[in-house]
Design a protein around this motif. Structure first.
Motif, PDB file in Angstrom:
ATOM      1  N   MET A 325       0.815  -1.215   0.000  1.00  0.00           N
ATOM      2  CA  MET A 325       0.000   0.000   0.000  1.00  0.00           C
ATOM      3  C   MET A 325       0.855   1.274   0.000  1.00  0.00           C
ATOM      4  O   MET A 325       0.568   2.204  -0.774  1.00  0.00           O
ATOM      5  CB  MET A 325      -0.960  -0.013   1.196  1.00  0.00           C
ATOM      6  CG  MET A 325      -2.013  -1.110   1.151  1.00  0.00           C
ATOM      7  SD  MET A 325      -1.419  -2.732   1.716  1.00  0.00           S
ATOM      8  CE  MET A 325      -1.369  -2.489   3.504  1.00  0.00           C
ATOM      9  N   PRO A 326       1.917   1.363   0.820  1.00  0.00           N
ATOM     10  CA  PRO A 326       2.749   2.568   0.743  1.00  0.00           C
ATOM     11  C   PRO A 326       3.423   2.730  -0.621  1.00  0.00           C
ATOM     12  O   PRO A 326       3.552   3.859  -1.125  1.00  0.00           O
ATOM     13  CB  PRO A 326       3.778   2.354   1.853  1.00  0.00           C
ATOM     14  CG  PRO A 326       3.135   1.387   2.796  1.00  0.00           C
ATOM     15  CD  PRO A 326       2.331   0.483   1.926  1.00  0.00           C
ATOM     16  N   ALA A 327       3.858   1.615  -1.215  1.00  0.00           N
ATOM     17  CA  ALA A 327       4.477   1.702  -2.545  1.00  0.00           C
ATOM     18  C   ALA A 327       3.491   2.264  -3.552  1.00  0.00           C
ATOM     19  O   ALA A 327       3.833   3.124  -4.375  1.00  0.00           O
ATOM     20  CB  ALA A 327       4.973   0.325  -2.982  1.00  0.00           C
ATOM     21  N   ALA A 328       2.251   1.774  -3.503  1.00  0.00           N
ATOM     22  CA  ALA A 328       1.245   2.239  -4.452  1.00  0.00           C
ATOM     23  C   ALA A 328       0.967   3.729  -4.290  1.00  0.00           C
ATOM     24  O   ALA A 328       0.858   4.465  -5.285  1.00  0.00           O
ATOM     25  CB  ALA A 328      -0.042   1.439  -4.267  1.00  0.00           C
ATOM     26  N   LEU A 329       0.852   4.177  -3.050  1.00  0.00           N
ATOM     27  CA  LEU A 329       0.583   5.605  -2.822  1.00  0.00           C
ATOM     28  C   LEU A 329       1.762   6.471  -3.242  1.00  0.00           C
ATOM     29  O   LEU A 329       1.585   7.559  -3.809  1.00  0.00           O
ATOM     30  CB  LEU A 329       0.239   5.842  -1.355  1.00  0.00           C
ATOM     31  CG  LEU A 329      -1.109   5.286  -0.897  1.00  0.00           C
ATOM     32  CD1 LEU A 329      -1.318   5.570   0.586  1.00  0.00           C
ATOM     33  CD2 LEU A 329      -2.256   5.870  -1.715  1.00  0.00           C
ATOM     34  N   ALA A 330       2.970   6.004  -2.965  1.00  0.00           N
ATOM     35  CA  ALA A 330       4.148   6.767  -3.372  1.00  0.00           C
ATOM     36  C   ALA A 330       4.228   6.859  -4.892  1.00  0.00           C
ATOM     37  O   ALA A 330       4.492   7.934  -5.458  1.00  0.00           O
ATOM     38  CB  ALA A 330       5.407   6.123  -2.796  1.00  0.00           C
ATOM     39  N   GLU A 331       3.998   5.726  -5.583  1.00  0.00           N
ATOM     40  CA  GLU A 331       4.032   5.738  -7.043  1.00  0.00           C
ATOM     41  C   GLU A 331       2.908   6.597  -7.611  1.00  0.00           C
ATOM     42  O   GLU A 331       3.100   7.334  -8.581  1.00  0.00           O
ATOM     43  CB  GLU A 331       3.916   4.309  -7.570  1.00  0.00           C
ATOM     44  CG  GLU A 331       5.064   3.383  -7.182  1.00  0.00           C
ATOM     45  CD  GLU A 331       6.336   3.631  -7.949  1.00  0.00           C
ATOM     46  OE1 GLU A 331       6.343   4.521  -8.837  1.00  0.00           O
ATOM     47  OE2 GLU A 331       7.335   2.962  -7.668  1.00  0.00           O
ATOM     48  N   ALA A 332       1.725   6.501  -7.005  1.00  0.00           N
ATOM     49  CA  ALA A 332       0.607   7.319  -7.478  1.00  0.00           C
ATOM     50  C   ALA A 332       0.881   8.799  -7.280  1.00  0.00           C
ATOM     51  O   ALA A 332       0.515   9.629  -8.130  1.00  0.00           O
ATOM     52  CB  ALA A 332      -0.678   6.912  -6.754  1.00  0.00           C
ATOM     53  N   SER A 333       1.515   9.161  -6.166  1.00  0.00           N
ATOM     54  CA  SER A 333       1.798  10.573  -5.907  1.00  0.00           C
ATOM     55  C   SER A 333       2.717  11.151  -6.974  1.00  0.00           C
ATOM     56  O   SER A 333       2.557  12.313  -7.378  1.00  0.00           O
ATOM     57  CB  SER A 333       2.423  10.742  -4.516  1.00  0.00           C
ATOM     58  OG  SER A 333       3.771  10.307  -4.487  1.00  0.00           O
ATOM     59  N   VAL A 334       3.640  10.332  -7.454  1.00  0.00           N
ATOM     60  CA  VAL A 334       4.556  10.782  -8.507  1.00  0.00           C
ATOM     61  C   VAL A 334       3.831  10.830  -9.854  1.00  0.00           C
ATOM     62  O   VAL A 334       3.908  11.824 -10.589  1.00  0.00           O
ATOM     63  CB  VAL A 334       5.784   9.862  -8.574  1.00  0.00           C
ATOM     64  CG1 VAL A 334       6.666  10.225  -9.772  1.00  0.00           C
ATOM     65  CG2 VAL A 334       6.593   9.948  -7.281  1.00  0.00           C
ATOM     66  N   ALA A 335       3.123   9.752 -10.181  1.00  0.00           N
ATOM     67  CA  ALA A 335       2.464   9.678 -11.482  1.00  0.00           C
ATOM     68  C   ALA A 335       1.402  10.758 -11.645  1.00  0.00           C
ATOM     69  O   ALA A 335       1.226  11.308 -12.736  1.00  0.00           O
ATOM     70  CB  ALA A 335       1.833   8.293 -11.662  1.00  0.00           C
ATOM     71  N   LEU A 336       0.690  11.076 -10.558  1.00  0.00           N
ATOM     72  CA  LEU A 336      -0.388  12.054 -10.611  1.00  0.00           C
ATOM     73  C   LEU A 336       0.058  13.459 -10.212  1.00  0.00           C
ATOM     74  O   LEU A 336      -0.736  14.403 -10.280  1.00  0.00           O
ATOM     75  CB  LEU A 336      -1.541  11.613  -9.709  1.00  0.00           C
ATOM     76  CG  LEU A 336      -2.209  10.287 -10.079  1.00  0.00           C
ATOM     77  CD1 LEU A 336      -3.216   9.880  -9.014  1.00  0.00           C
ATOM     78  CD2 LEU A 336      -2.878  10.375 -11.448  1.00  0.00           C
ATOM     79  N   GLY A 337       1.308  13.582  -9.772  1.00  0.00           N
ATOM     80  CA  GLY A 337       1.801  14.888  -9.349  1.00  0.00           C
ATOM     81  C   GLY A 337       1.084  15.425  -8.133  1.00  0.00           C
ATOM     82  O   GLY A 337       0.868  16.636  -8.007  1.00  0.00           O
ATOM     83  N   ASP A 338       0.731  14.528  -7.214  1.00  0.00           N
ATOM     84  CA  ASP A 338      -0.037  14.909  -6.030  1.00  0.00           C
ATOM     85  C   ASP A 338       0.693  14.405  -4.787  1.00  0.00           C
ATOM     86  O   ASP A 338       0.534  13.254  -4.381  1.00  0.00           O
ATOM     87  CB  ASP A 338      -1.446  14.316  -6.104  1.00  0.00           C
ATOM     88  CG  ASP A 338      -2.337  14.758  -4.951  1.00  0.00           C
ATOM     89  OD1 ASP A 338      -1.839  15.396  -4.007  1.00  0.00           O
ATOM     90  OD2 ASP A 338      -3.547  14.447  -4.996  1.00  0.00           O
ATOM     91  N   ALA A 339       1.492  15.281  -4.175  1.00  0.00           N
ATOM     92  CA  ALA A 339       2.301  14.885  -3.028  1.00  0.00           C
ATOM     93  C   ALA A 339       1.462  14.467  -1.831  1.00  0.00           C
ATOM     94  O   ALA A 339       1.918  13.695  -0.990  1.00  0.00           O
ATOM     95  CB  ALA A 339       3.240  16.028  -2.628  1.00  0.00           C
ATOM     96  N   SER A 340       0.205  14.947  -1.759  1.00  0.00           N
ATOM     97  CA  SER A 340      -0.622  14.618  -0.598  1.00  0.00           C
ATOM     98  C   SER A 340      -0.907  13.119  -0.510  1.00  0.00           C
ATOM     99  O   SER A 340      -1.129  12.583   0.578  1.00  0.00           O
ATOM    100  CB  SER A 340      -1.939  15.397  -0.640  1.00  0.00           C
ATOM    101  OG  SER A 340      -2.751  14.964  -1.718  1.00  0.00           O
ATOM    102  N   LEU A 341      -0.920  12.434  -1.654  1.00  0.00           N
ATOM    103  CA  LEU A 341      -1.182  11.001  -1.633  1.00  0.00           C
ATOM    104  C   LEU A 341      -0.081  10.225  -0.919  1.00  0.00           C
ATOM    105  O   LEU A 341      -0.310   9.114  -0.444  1.00  0.00           O
ATOM    106  CB  LEU A 341      -1.345  10.470  -3.066  1.00  0.00           C
ATOM    107  CG  LEU A 341      -2.599  10.903  -3.809  1.00  0.00           C
ATOM    108  CD1 LEU A 341      -2.535  10.455  -5.257  1.00  0.00           C
ATOM    109  CD2 LEU A 341      -3.847  10.345  -3.130  1.00  0.00           C
ATOM    110  N   ALA A 342       1.118  10.802  -0.859  1.00  0.00           N
ATOM    111  CA  ALA A 342       2.237  10.102  -0.233  1.00  0.00           C
ATOM    112  C   ALA A 342       2.235  10.201   1.282  1.00  0.00           C
ATOM    113  O   ALA A 342       2.942   9.444   1.946  1.00  0.00           O
ATOM    114  CB  ALA A 342       3.564  10.654  -0.769  1.00  0.00           C
TER     115      ALA A 342
END
Length: 678
Positions: A325-342
């Motif tokens: 789950m942390p990996a997914a959120l970290a990758e999503a934060s980068v892909a979507l340009g949304d640091a809050s997801l991390a």
């Protein structure tokens, strides 16, 4: 494969297996690609694909199976897939085995020889190895495995986009396995294997987009089909919330799982980074990421200590396997340009992971007591991948250093000191038992996740060297449990059924009615401890109890039940906070019930400062982690040689770095950790 008491689990039965020699499978067909320069590694790589290559076999499915086809099936009718299990045999050999036992009447495995979960994850292994090294053989195997997982995907009808889980050795699909799994048939609803198919297709598209546009276009179509199924069956509930034992949880996770959703999100993040104009993938990724983030709970003092919980139906369960789950959120934060997801990923990495490491490592299950102490490669790798993804997203060296400490599990930093991965053969053993014995089998799942960690380490040579050369547990002091039935008591000891429907009792339990008492021996420690009674609470019931240690008040506990919601059963096991710590030199803890009935499973005893020390030819690594409510001085170092202490706050931000000789006292921030390397 997952072994879980909660959702359509499958367990390998005693099986008559097909004995095979340790030879490579037949060469797989190649997809035309442009020439690619080969990456070179400065040190000998840890990744050895030999055992995974050995697990691969080929099958030719019967022609004309409705709803099942794949890329160039007419021209290339043979598919490549890994056998599910490999049982150890004398002399270092292995025997490839299917799932569920062999039916002598049909000659078929009751589940199958090959499964979608392992096909998809094996594809990820070869994709990542190819991307790291440029090796043609890994590209070719990735191509073949992606063709195979696409064949298992249903392409038409009401279940289009879903995936059949099992295939027999002759290529026949097994829509309904024995024992039955959920969903049944296996392509009739969302599933872990749908999530993992999305993972493989997303990373496959990203890898082949420039190398083979025709194949990439096929993967793009199949990923789109899977996302349509996800939208139809899961994300149609986006924005809907429900409760689980009083906790507000999202209704739009795959099989109610942040764990399953995370593995789909990894593939979607890869797709979005490779093709930022894919609105459907962006939408699905954002929705899944928001749902995963909503499963973050607790803090440094309260369960689950900042972890992202894996299953919306239980606020009492955390497991290491499939905990990306942390990996997914970290990758999503980068892909979507949304640091809050991390942010939830950072909390999991900075607060929960040190708690887990100092308690003993990637246990299969905290329910919420750490009752399933089996550890497997899937759990260790999931933690490594999460830490590295958070490190990449935040640029914090602290998370990378924690990843090296976790990766050292494969090289002996575990309760038995056993080496769980052999670079000479590529074998990753199937598990480390609670008693320290090693399961010497080496099936697809263990092999895959051992290799995913090795590929990640090969991409980071300094971390690889640290993980391999500093891998002996020299000291460990962290969360431990005291069984309630060990108390001297006027109450009643009883033994409930182990599985509650959403979590697990540790064994026997203690029931105290009003006026009854118990005295526990919690031992002593070098530091003060927090004590958390794990209590069974029922809706509509409550109790009040007074806790003391050597006549010193520790806290008054008033507990009551919660609204059941989607939880499978009424009632919940949860650790409950006491307001004051117990001094390190005090071993006695007393409880007296004033009102109601208090039912205790265990006591969780956590040092105010926990510690893990690893040593080896490469030096010494020390992790210290604070759960104190104020800055905490703590002595670190080994009195011999020079060292550097990097001190981080509860968000993994470097506060200061200190060089010293011998040992010294440092001050840990509230909820922070330090890594001392010498």
């Amino acid at each position: 494969m997952d072994i879980s008491a909660r959702r359509g689990a499958w367990v390998a039965g005693a099986a008559i297996a097909l004995t095979v020699a340790l030879t490579a499978p037949p060469a797989s067909a190649s997809v035309p690609v442009s020439e690619r320069p080969t990456a070179t590694l400065d040190v000998a790589p840890l990744t050895n694909l030999a055992h995974l290559d050995f697990l691969l076999d080929q099958a030719t499915p019967p022609s004309g199976v409705e709803g099942h086809t794949t890329y160039r099936l007419a021209e290339e009718p043979t598919l490549t897939m890994p056998w599910t299990y490999a049982d150890a045999r004398p002399g270092g050999a292995f025997e490839r085995v299917g799932g569920g036992g062999l039916d002598p009447a049909t000659g078929y495995w009751r589940q199958g020889a090959y499964n979608a979960d392992d096909i998809a994850r094996a594809a990820v292994v070869y994709l990542r190895h190819w991307q790291l090294t440029g090796e043609d053989s890994s590209r070719d195997k990735a191509y073949e495995l992606l063709r195979s997982i696409a064949y298992l995907q249903t392409t038409e009808g009401p279940d289009a986009g879903n995936v059949v889980l099992w295939m027999q050795a002759d290529g026949t699909l097994t829509p309904s396995a024995e024992p039955a799994e959920l969903p049944d048939p296996s392509d009739s609803g969302p599933s872990y294997w749908l999530a993992r198919t999305i993972w493989a297709l997303g990373e496959g598209y990203a890898a082949f987009a420039d190398e083979s546009p025709d194949f990439a276009a096929f993967l793009e179509d199949r990923l789109g089909l899977a996302v349509q199924a996800l939208d139809r069956q899961v994300l149609s509930k986006y924005g809907q919330w429900t409760t689980s034992d009083g906790m507000r949880v999202p209704a739009w996770l795959i099989v109610d799982g942040a764990d399953a959703s995370a593995e789909a999100a990894l593939g979607l993040a890869a797709r979005v980074e490779a093709e930022p104009s894919d609105a459907a993938a962006i939408d699905a990724l954002r929705k899944l990421a928001e749902g995963i983030a909503a499963m973050s709970a607790g803090d440094v003092r309260s369960w689950p200590y900042g972890a992202i919980l894996p299953w919306a139906q239980s606020r009492s369960m955390w497991h290491a396997w499939s905990s990306q789950m942390p990996a997914a959120l970290a990758e999503a934060s980068v892909a979507l340009g949304d640091a809050s997801l991390a942010a939830p990923a950072v909390r999991d990495a900075a607060v929960f992971t040190p708690t887990l490491l100092t308690a003993g490592g990637p246990d299969n299950g905290w329910f919420p007591s750490p009752t399933d102490r089996v550890q497997i490669a899937y759990g260790a790798d999931s933690r490594v991948q999460s830490l590295l993804a958070v490190a990449d997203a935040t640029k914090s060296d602290g998370f990378a250093d924690l990843a090296a400490m976790q990766a050292a599990w494969f090289f002996g930093a575990n309760r038995s000191g056993a080496v769980m991965y052999d670079p000479a053969t590529g074998v990753t053993y199937d598990g480390l038992q609670a008693d320290g014995t090693v399961n010497r089998n080496s099936g697809a799942e263990s092999t895959i996740h051992g290799l995913l960690t090795m590929i990640a380490l090969d991409a980071r040579p300094a971390l690889a060297d640290r993980a391999r050369s500093v891998a002996t547990v020299a000291d460990r002091s962290g969360l431990r449990l005291v069984e309630a039935e060990s108390a001297q008591t006027t109450g009643t000891v009883f033994t409930p059924d182990s599985w509650t429907g959403e979590s697990s009792w540790s064994g026997s339990a203690l029931r105290l009615a009003a006026g009854q008492t118990a005295t526990f021996d919690i031992g002593t420690d070098d530091t003060s401890r927090w004590v958390e009674p794990v209590v069974w609470s029922m809706p509509g019931a409550s109790s009040t109890s007074r806790w003391t240690s050597h006549h010193r008040p520790i806290g008054t506990l008033t507990e009551s039940g919660f609204e059941q919601g989607i939880s499978p059963v009424p009632g919940v096991l949860l650790p409950r906070q006491l307001s004051t710590w117990v001094a390190g030199d005090r071993s006695s803890l007393d409880v007296a019930v004033r009102e109601g009935t208090l039912t205790i499973d265990t006591l969780l005893v956590r040092p105010v400062v926990s510690r893990l020390v690893l040593t080896g030819d490469g030096g010494r690594t020390e992790l210290v982690h604070s759960s104190a409510a104020s800055p905490q001085p703590i002595a670190v170092g080994d009195h011999d040689g020079s060292a550097t202490a990097a001190i981080y706050d509860a968000e993994g931000t470097l506060v200061r770095s200190v060089d010293f000789d011998g040992s010294r006292t440092i001050v840990l921030p509230v909820g922070g950790f330090a890594i001392v390397k010498g």
